[in-house]
Design a protein around this motif. Sequence first.
Motif, short mmCIF file in Angstrom:
data_model
loop_
_atom_site.label_atom_id
_atom_site.label_comp_id
_atom_site.label_asym_id
_atom_site.label_seq_id
_atom_site.Cartn_x
_atom_site.Cartn_y
_atom_site.Cartn_z
N THR A 194 0.92 -1.37 -0.01
CA THR A 194 -0.05 -0.05 -0.04
C THR A 194 0.92 1.15 -0.07
N GLU A 195 0.28 2.28 -0.35
CA GLU A 195 1.09 3.67 -0.48
C GLU A 195 0.15 4.63 0.41
N GLU A 196 1.01 5.48 1.08
CA GLU A 196 0.28 6.46 1.89
C GLU A 196 0.73 7.86 1.56
N ASP B 77 10.82 -16.56 -7.85
CA ASP B 77 10.25 -15.35 -8.55
C ASP B 77 10.78 -14.03 -7.56
N GLU B 78 10.91 -13.15 -8.34
CA GLU B 78 11.60 -12.07 -7.92
C GLU B 78 10.63 -10.91 -8.11
N LEU B 79 10.21 -10.53 -6.98
CA LEU B 79 8.77 -9.37 -7.00
C LEU B 79 9.64 -7.97 -7.28
N ASN B 80 9.20 -7.36 -8.42
CA ASN B 80 9.75 -5.92 -8.76
C ASN B 80 8.67 -5.15 -8.97
N ILE B 81 8.36 -3.86 -8.49
CA ILE B 81 7.25 -3.19 -8.75
C ILE B 81 7.82 -1.79 -9.22
N TYR B 82 7.20 -1.25 -10.44
CA TYR B 82 7.74 -0.38 -11.09
C TYR B 82 6.93 0.70 -11.06
N GLY B 83 7.24 1.85 -11.53
CA GLY B 83 6.38 3.24 -11.68
C GLY B 83 5.87 3.79 -10.44
N LEU B 84 6.44 3.57 -9.31
CA LEU B 84 6.06 4.13 -7.98
C LEU B 84 6.56 5.67 -7.88
N PRO B 85 6.00 6.51 -7.33
CA PRO B 85 6.48 7.81 -6.88
C PRO B 85 7.71 7.57 -6.12
N ASN B 86 8.69 8.17 -6.51
CA ASN B 86 9.88 8.23 -5.54
C ASN B 86 10.28 9.33 -4.78
N THR C 147 4.69 7.29 1.51
CA THR C 147 5.43 6.51 2.53
C THR C 147 4.54 4.99 1.80
N TYR C 148 5.43 3.94 2.09
CA TYR C 148 4.82 2.80 1.36
C TYR C 148 5.03 1.78 2.66
N LEU C 149 3.72 0.86 2.59
CA LEU C 149 3.62 -0.11 3.69
C LEU C 149 3.45 -1.50 3.01
N LEU C 150 4.20 -2.48 3.69
CA LEU C 150 4.17 -3.96 3.08
C LEU C 150 3.48 -4.66 4.46
N TRP C 151 2.56 -5.40 4.04
CA TRP C 151 2.06 -6.47 5.18
C TRP C 151 2.54 -7.97 4.50
N VAL C 152 2.96 -8.80 5.39
CA VAL C 152 3.35 -10.09 5.09
C VAL C 152 2.40 -10.81 5.85
N SER C 153 1.90 -12.11 4.89
CA SER C 153 1.00 -13.01 5.73
C SER C 153 1.06 -14.32 4.98
N ASN C 154 0.21 -15.29 5.38
CA ASN C 154 0.28 -16.65 4.82
C ASN C 154 1.69 -17.39 4.53
N LEU C 155 2.51 -17.07 5.53
CA LEU C 155 3.77 -17.71 5.76
C LEU C 155 3.98 -19.21 5.91
N PRO C 156 4.95 -19.86 5.60
CA PRO C 156 4.81 -21.26 5.73
C PRO C 156 4.62 -21.68 7.05
N THR D 232 4.55 -5.78 9.51
CA THR D 232 4.37 -4.51 8.81
C THR D 232 5.69 -3.92 8.45
N PHE D 233 5.95 -3.62 6.94
CA PHE D 233 7.35 -3.06 6.92
C PHE D 233 6.86 -1.66 6.20
N GLU D 234 7.54 -0.75 6.66
CA GLU D 234 7.49 0.90 6.30
C GLU D 234 8.56 1.40 5.52
N PHE D 235 8.51 1.92 4.38
CA PHE D 235 9.82 2.58 3.67
C PHE D 235 9.35 3.72 2.93
N SER D 236 10.45 4.57 2.50
CA SER D 236 10.27 5.64 1.74
C SER D 236 11.45 5.61 0.85
N PHE D 237 11.38 6.04 -0.54
CA PHE D 237 12.68 6.08 -1.38
C PHE D 237 13.58 7.38 -0.54
N ASP D 238 14.94 6.78 -0.69
CA ASP D 238 15.81 7.74 -0.35
C ASP D 238 15.90 8.98 -1.25
#
Length: 542
Positions: free
Chosen positions: A129-131, A148-157, A162-171, A184-190
């Motif tokens: 998600t994006e905030e 599979d390598e997950l790459n996401i393009y075209g994001l406002p940098n 602020t971007y938020l990642l939620w991880v679920s359904n783990l092994p 939850t992992f939160e980050f922004s572009f440098d």
Amino acid sequence: MYKSKRITALLAGSVIAAVPFVSQITVVSAEDYVIENPEVLTLFGDVNFDGSVGIADAVQLNRYLLGQTDELGNWMNADVYEDGAIDAFDMVYLRKHILGEKTTGGKVNIKVVEMMTGEELETADVLFTEEKDSCLYNIGEWTITPDDELNIYGLPNDPSYTYLLWVSNLPEGYGDNFGVWDHTFEFSFDENSDTKDVVIRVLADDEECNIDLDYMDWTQGEEYIGYGNVSISDKDGNSYYQKLYVDKVALPDGEYNAKYNLFDYPVQLVDPESDFAKEIKELYPDIDIEDISDGIDFTVKDGKADKDIRFNFGPMDGCSNYVTVNCIDSMTGEQIEGAEIAIVEAPKKYARTVKSWTSDGESIIISGLYHTGPYAYEVKVVSAPEGYTCTGSTYLNWGYVYNYSNDVNFYFIPDTAEKGLTLNVYKWPDNELYNDYATYSIWTNDEKILGEVRPGEEFALPDGDYYTVPNAVSSEDEKYEGIELDSALGLEFAGAVNCDDYIGRSDVFHFTVKDGKTTKPIKLYVGEKPQEEEEEETEVKE
């Protein structure tokens, strides 16, 4: 400005494998999509604002440039060239973007790995998600594997996003949270960066925690964990834990930094040069207070940390609490001299006398009070001046050190005062005199006037309105208590006794002194505790 009720804007994500880029664009419906006047950049190239980037966006932009429509789903997404205008340059860049050529915006690479080994997990679901401007946009959700390598393009940098990642359904063997951290992992572009590598580390459920984290609130004199959370990263800035609310974690061998992220509470990490730190050292000479404003650097070797990881909390700079103490003649209301007074810090723990003094007929203000919690301080009368009687003390209880203040007034009874007032206690319902039950305090408004009035003994008060409050009851009398007027026994009591002057209980009584006498007798009542309460207290004691 736009208004959003619910936004489900899914953006194109690419799962890189041995297939051409054009076929990797994820096309999804925009169900439940409700947004008006969109003026926020969410994804470069998502012209029609349906949550994906593809041929439909090129068609929409082409129709707009040809004047066939004046509608754009999101004009900021359409400004792929980033020059503030929608023109042919944007079409050129959009086509390149669809073909997989790097044009505008940032790229994020995402991995989910095992905390201790660094190996990628077999599978994990990632919700992205994006905030921006206090609004949250869903970007997409994917299941990723080591192949599979997950790459996401075209994001406002822009770093303001602020971007938020939620991880679920783990092994199996990996929970979806650690403590109350939900992964939850939160980050922004440098600044001036268009690529971000995000590695989310998760811990196996059966992994033994090998690192202790201590949280000490020195104002309370006890451990307290709730002022914020802890983030831990390695020496290269790679995140291991972003939001910890626990006192034990697991880490592999390596060099780390643990940083405390304070919430909006009136506390701060203790400055080792502050007066408060000096007080701590006086009380606890073995405690080492360091500057940890930039976090705590530590090394884990053979599964053990090379130092204690302790976060020390104290008052904010420039803050202390205060108390104003007055010694008053109870009959005249004038300040008196010669009373010996003391203020004691943590009287139920280490009982350190902060200050003692003799009253001089003026108010005294004591500052620099940094202790908090129940029984933070006791202000007490050590001795009354000749010709007066006064005993008792007042406890100060503060939640924080934030320039709070209290007034403490001690009322001294002159020996020459005519002591013609009495109060009496009776058992209900047999009306048996029971003056050995407890002592009482006498209050007016929210101020205690007398602290230890014994039933049956005479005392003196100036004219005015007052009420009684029972003090602690001796253990042998625990089976009796004031009767709650809204209880079954209280209703019975109220049916037999006029309760107009009782305040909630049969031993809290409002009375008036006029011409040195009470306008009506002070009659207090106690009844036997209900059987259930006695049984509960017996169980607790056992």
